[in-house]
Scaffold this motif. Structure first.
Motif, PDB file in Angstrom:
ATOM      1  N   GLN A 222     -15.763  -1.219  22.642  1.00  5.35           N
ATOM      2  CA  GLN A 222     -15.456  -1.376  23.975  1.00  5.35           C
ATOM      3  C   GLN A 222     -16.794  -1.261  24.624  1.00  5.35           C
ATOM      4  O   GLN A 222     -17.665  -0.490  24.288  1.00  5.35           O
ATOM      5  CB  GLN A 222     -14.542  -0.204  24.217  1.00  5.35           C
ATOM      6  CG  GLN A 222     -13.288  -0.457  23.787  1.00  5.35           C
ATOM      7  CD  GLN A 222     -12.464   1.003  24.229  1.00  5.35           C
ATOM      8  OE1 GLN A 222     -12.779   1.666  24.483  1.00  5.35           O
ATOM      9  NE2 GLN A 222     -10.989   0.412  24.403  1.00  5.35           N
ATOM     10  N   VAL A 223     -16.706  -1.863  26.025  1.00  6.47           N
ATOM     11  CA  VAL A 223     -17.787  -1.725  27.026  1.00  6.47           C
ATOM     12  C   VAL A 223     -17.777  -0.254  27.491  1.00  6.47           C
ATOM     13  O   VAL A 223     -16.809   0.284  27.778  1.00  6.47           O
ATOM     14  CB  VAL A 223     -17.651  -2.659  28.239  1.00  6.47           C
ATOM     15  CG1 VAL A 223     -18.557  -2.390  29.173  1.00  6.47           C
ATOM     16  CG2 VAL A 223     -17.777  -3.970  27.642  1.00  6.47           C
ATOM     17  N   PRO A 224     -18.812   0.436  27.582  1.00 11.21           N
ATOM     18  CA  PRO A 224     -18.905   1.871  27.863  1.00 11.21           C
ATOM     19  C   PRO A 224     -18.518   1.919  29.201  1.00 11.21           C
ATOM     20  O   PRO A 224     -18.843   1.058  29.967  1.00 11.21           O
ATOM     21  CB  PRO A 224     -20.381   2.179  27.832  1.00 11.21           C
ATOM     22  CG  PRO A 224     -21.057   1.319  26.608  1.00 11.21           C
ATOM     23  CD  PRO A 224     -20.212   0.222  26.897  1.00 11.21           C
ATOM     24  N   MET A 225     -17.714   3.031  29.640  1.00 12.86           N
ATOM     25  CA  MET A 225     -17.387   3.196  31.049  1.00 12.86           C
ATOM     26  C   MET A 225     -18.535   3.096  32.036  1.00 12.86           C
ATOM     27  O   MET A 225     -18.368   2.579  33.139  1.00 12.86           O
ATOM     28  CB  MET A 225     -16.588   4.476  31.215  1.00 12.86           C
ATOM     29  CG  MET A 225     -15.187   4.695  30.367  1.00 12.86           C
ATOM     30  SD  MET A 225     -14.035   3.487  31.115  1.00 12.86           S
ATOM     31  CE  MET A 225     -13.408   4.258  32.341  1.00 12.86           C
TER      32      MET A 225
ATOM     33  N   LYS B 210     -10.098  -2.502  17.248  1.00 14.56           N
ATOM     34  CA  LYS B 210     -10.676  -3.146  18.188  1.00 14.56           C
ATOM     35  C   LYS B 210     -12.016  -3.588  18.036  1.00 14.56           C
ATOM     36  O   LYS B 210     -12.717  -2.679  17.736  1.00 14.56           O
ATOM     37  CB  LYS B 210     -10.494  -2.506  19.526  1.00 14.56           C
ATOM     38  CG  LYS B 210      -8.854  -2.593  20.022  1.00 14.56           C
ATOM     39  CD  LYS B 210      -8.984  -1.899  21.301  1.00 14.56           C
ATOM     40  CE  LYS B 210      -7.620  -2.249  22.020  1.00 14.56           C
ATOM     41  NZ  LYS B 210      -7.413  -2.065  23.256  1.00 14.56           N
TER      42      LYS B 210
END
Lengths: 222, 24
Positions: free
Chosen positions: B5-8, B2
């Motif tokens: 991802q955007v960090p939480m 993927k």
């Protein structure tokens, strides 16, 4: 009192959920370590109402293709969707040796007599790595139907994952690994395929000396 | 795989999401 304050809908309510390790042959609580634990057996009106999280904020943390969180949420019902943030307790004094049992127990209750199917998907970077599907039948007790998944053995993947996590020297490293580790549980009525509960789990490591902690959120889409 | 991802931490989540509850 539980409505809006805990995981449940008018059709099915979570009573208890735990993942644990235990020294076999001595099943008293003293030799049981709880990694995570939710107990909703005594809901009270003094408990706070659940906060909400926009489900779109976590779509990519769970499977996104067919049967993924987005598709499930669009099908609904939306009141059956919850997010649990766990602060897992990895501070166990139990030595890891042969004979240790790793298990997961959960209990649900309903006013209806159903057969339920519980799917648990462990995900890494949002992709499913293992899935367990269990079927439970109702048992009538104290005026309601109880569904009990008792001491379901934890899969090898999870046991290895916990071992590797515990080997990391610092908590921030564990949290960095846990950022990409999630679990999605979907409970359906086996006979009607109706979705009864969908619980998304995300994790950090607990810094408390008092065991595992958690926050529960409703998943919404404004 | 993927895309990243955007960090939480960079997502719209309630402040409580980052506050470990005190034991009751």
């Amino acid at each position: 009192a539980w409505q809006g304050r805990s995981i449940g809908t008018p059709k099915l309510r979570l009573v208890e959920f735990m993942a644990f390790m235990e020294q076999q042959g001595e099943p008293d609580a003293y030799n049981k370590h709880l990694y995570v634990h939710i107990s909703q057996s005594n809901p009270s009106y003094s408990d706070a109402l659940l906060e909400s999280v926009d489900v779109r904020q976590i779509y990519d943390k769970f499977p996104e293709k067919k049967g993924g969180l987005k598709e499930l949420y669009e099908k609904g019902p939306p009141n059956a969707f919850f997010l649990v943030k766990f602060w897992a307790d990895l501070n166990t004094s139990i030595q890891d040796e042969p004979g240790i049992f790793y298990g997961v127990s959960s209990q649900y209750e309903s006013s209806e007599n159903m057969t339920i199917t519980c799917s648990s998907k462990v995900c890494s970077f949002g992709k499913q790595v293992v899935e367990k599907v269990e079927t439970e039948y109702a048992r009538f007790e104290n005026g309601r139907f109880l569904y009990r998944i008792h001491r379901s053995p934890m899969c090898e993947y999870l046991i290895n994952f916990i071992h590797k996590l515990k080997q990391l020297p610092e908590k921030y490293m564990m949290n960095s690994v846990l950022e990409n580790f999630t679990i999605l549980q979907v409970v359906t009525n086996r006979d009607t395929q109706e979705l009864l509960l969908c619980i998304a789990y995300v994790f950090e490591v607990s810094t408390s000396e008092h065991g595992a902690q958690h926050h529960i959120y409703r998943l919404v889409k404004d | 795989g993927k895309p990243d991802q955007v960090p939480m931490r960079n997502r719209q989540l309630p402040p409580s999401f980052w506050e470990e509850p005190r034991p009751s």
